[in-house]
Design a protein around this motif. Structure first.
Motif, mmCIF file in Angstrom:
data_model
loop_
_atom_site.group_PDB
_atom_site.id
_atom_site.type_symbol
_atom_site.label_atom_id
_atom_site.label_comp_id
_atom_site.label_asym_id
_atom_site.label_seq_id
_atom_site.Cartn_x
_atom_site.Cartn_y
_atom_site.Cartn_z
ATOM 1 N N GLU A 53 3.187 13.881 -2.406
ATOM 2 C CA GLU A 53 4.291 13.816 -3.358
ATOM 3 C C GLU A 53 5.631 13.871 -2.641
ATOM 4 O OE1 GLU A 53 1.512 15.531 -4.086
ATOM 5 O OE2 GLU A 53 0.902 14.649 -5.995
ATOM 6 N N GLU A 54 5.688 14.659 -1.559
ATOM 7 C CA GLU A 54 6.927 14.742 -0.785
ATOM 8 C C GLU A 54 7.256 13.399 -0.131
ATOM 9 O OE1 GLU A 54 6.702 18.052 1.931
ATOM 10 O OE2 GLU A 54 6.358 19.460 0.290
ATOM 11 N N ILE A 55 6.253 12.737 0.418
ATOM 12 C CA ILE A 55 6.463 11.423 1.041
ATOM 13 C C ILE A 55 6.929 10.424 -0.010
ATOM 14 C CG2 ILE A 55 5.303 9.456 2.146
ATOM 15 C CD1 ILE A 55 3.450 11.571 3.518
ATOM 16 N N SER A 73 4.825 -2.751 -6.227
ATOM 17 C CA SER A 73 3.972 -3.057 -5.069
ATOM 18 C C SER A 73 4.722 -2.784 -3.755
ATOM 19 C CB SER A 73 3.497 -4.505 -5.117
ATOM 20 O OG SER A 73 4.587 -5.395 -5.111
ATOM 21 N N GLU A 74 6.013 -3.061 -3.738
ATOM 22 C CA GLU A 74 6.809 -2.799 -2.540
ATOM 23 C C GLU A 74 6.932 -1.296 -2.301
ATOM 24 O OE1 GLU A 74 11.239 -3.672 -0.657
ATOM 25 O OE2 GLU A 74 10.641 -4.724 -2.474
ATOM 26 N N LEU A 75 7.149 -0.545 -3.384
ATOM 27 C CA LEU A 75 7.253 0.905 -3.270
ATOM 28 C C LEU A 75 5.964 1.493 -2.695
ATOM 29 C CD1 LEU A 75 9.087 3.381 -3.963
ATOM 30 C CD2 LEU A 75 7.832 3.505 -6.116
ATOM 31 N N PHE A 76 4.821 1.036 -3.214
ATOM 32 C CA PHE A 76 3.544 1.546 -2.727
ATOM 33 C C PHE A 76 3.239 1.045 -1.314
ATOM 34 C CE2 PHE A 76 2.931 2.490 -7.231
ATOM 35 C CZ PHE A 76 2.465 3.799 -7.136
ATOM 36 N N SER A 77 3.707 -0.121 -0.972
ATOM 37 C CA SER A 77 3.534 -0.630 0.382
ATOM 38 C C SER A 77 4.283 0.247 1.383
ATOM 39 C CB SER A 77 4.028 -2.074 0.466
ATOM 40 O OG SER A 77 3.880 -2.568 1.769
ATOM 41 N N ILE A 78 5.477 0.647 1.023
ATOM 42 C CA ILE A 78 6.256 1.555 1.874
ATOM 43 C C ILE A 78 5.501 2.878 2.015
ATOM 44 C CG2 ILE A 78 8.403 2.884 2.076
ATOM 45 C CD1 ILE A 78 9.756 0.550 0.481
ATOM 46 N N TYR A 79 4.958 3.356 0.895
ATOM 47 C CA TYR A 79 4.200 4.608 0.925
ATOM 48 C C TYR A 79 3.012 4.507 1.881
ATOM 49 C CZ TYR A 79 1.115 8.370 -0.240
ATOM 50 O OH TYR A 79 0.288 9.452 -0.138
ATOM 51 N N GLU A 80 2.270 3.422 1.796
ATOM 52 C CA GLU A 80 1.090 3.238 2.654
ATOM 53 C C GLU A 80 1.456 3.330 4.131
ATOM 54 O OE1 GLU A 80 -1.017 -0.372 1.707
ATOM 55 O OE2 GLU A 80 -0.944 0.087 -0.431
ATOM 56 N N LYS A 96 4.048 5.032 5.375
ATOM 57 C CA LYS A 96 4.624 6.329 5.730
ATOM 58 C C LYS A 96 3.634 7.485 5.655
ATOM 59 C CE LYS A 96 9.406 5.359 5.055
ATOM 60 N NZ LYS A 96 10.646 6.065 5.179
ATOM 61 N N ASP A 97 2.527 7.315 4.946
ATOM 62 C CA ASP A 97 1.547 8.388 4.836
ATOM 63 C C ASP A 97 0.473 8.178 5.906
ATOM 64 O OD1 ASP A 97 -0.399 10.247 4.268
ATOM 65 O OD2 ASP A 97 -0.534 9.766 2.146
ATOM 66 N N PRO A 98 0.486 8.998 6.959
ATOM 67 C CA PRO A 98 -0.462 8.801 8.052
ATOM 68 C C PRO A 98 -1.918 9.018 7.641
ATOM 69 C CG PRO A 98 0.707 10.871 8.327
ATOM 70 C CD PRO A 98 1.344 10.151 7.163
ATOM 71 N N ASP A 99 -2.146 9.734 6.550
ATOM 72 C CA ASP A 99 -3.508 10.022 6.108
ATOM 73 C C ASP A 99 -4.030 9.028 5.079
ATOM 74 O OD1 ASP A 99 -3.647 12.282 7.745
ATOM 75 O OD2 ASP A 99 -2.684 13.514 6.211
ATOM 76 N N TYR A 100 -3.173 8.100 4.650
ATOM 77 C CA TYR A 100 -3.604 7.150 3.629
ATOM 78 C C TYR A 100 -4.424 6.031 4.264
ATOM 79 C CZ TYR A 100 -3.701 3.698 -0.036
ATOM 80 O OH TYR A 100 -4.137 2.795 -0.969
ATOM 81 N N HIS A 101 -5.529 5.711 3.629
ATOM 82 C CA HIS A 101 -6.324 4.564 4.062
ATOM 83 C C HIS A 101 -7.157 4.075 2.886
ATOM 84 C CE1 HIS A 101 -9.044 7.963 4.512
ATOM 85 N NE2 HIS A 101 -10.048 7.124 4.463
ATOM 86 N N VAL A 102 -7.418 2.804 2.880
ATOM 87 C CA VAL A 102 -8.212 2.186 1.822
ATOM 88 C C VAL A 102 -9.678 2.295 2.230
ATOM 89 C CG1 VAL A 102 -8.719 0.039 0.599
ATOM 90 C CG2 VAL A 102 -6.366 0.594 1.221
#
Length: 94
Positions: free
Chosen positions: A12-14, A71-78, A80-86
């Motif tokens: 949430e912070e990211i 989609s751009e907002l979530f792309s930026i999130y992906e 910046k979050d080092p733990d995010y992965h599909v």
């Protein structure tokens, strides 16, 4: 009226920091963003600090006000979050 519980998590912070960065890049104050979205300025602040997790509807309002595609907002999130992965090969992936 139901209240959204306060949360504090790194994700949430990211996400909130990205919203804040986009808002500042467009030189929009929290007050102005609140007015554009129909939210309270305090709600914007809580989202930007990661203390409140926005609903999908709120995310869409914020994206519209900031003139950014979700989609751009979530792309930026992906990025910046080092733990995010599909997860591939799961129930919805191949």
């Amino acid at each position: 009226m139901a209240t959204i519980p306060l949360v504090t998590s790194e994700r949430e912070e990211i996400f909130g920091k990205i919203i804040q960065e986009e808002r500042k890049a467009k030189e929009i104050s929290q007050e102005r963003l609140a007015k554009l979205t129909g939210l309270d300025r305090t709600a914007i602040s809580l989202i930007e600090t990661g203390k409140r997790s926005p609903t999908f509807s709120t995310i869409l309002k914020i994206c519209s006000a900031l003139e950014i595609d979700p989609s751009e907002l979530f792309s930026i999130y992906e990025k910046k979050d080092p733990d995010y992965h599909v997860r591939k090969g799961g129930k919805y992936g191949k």
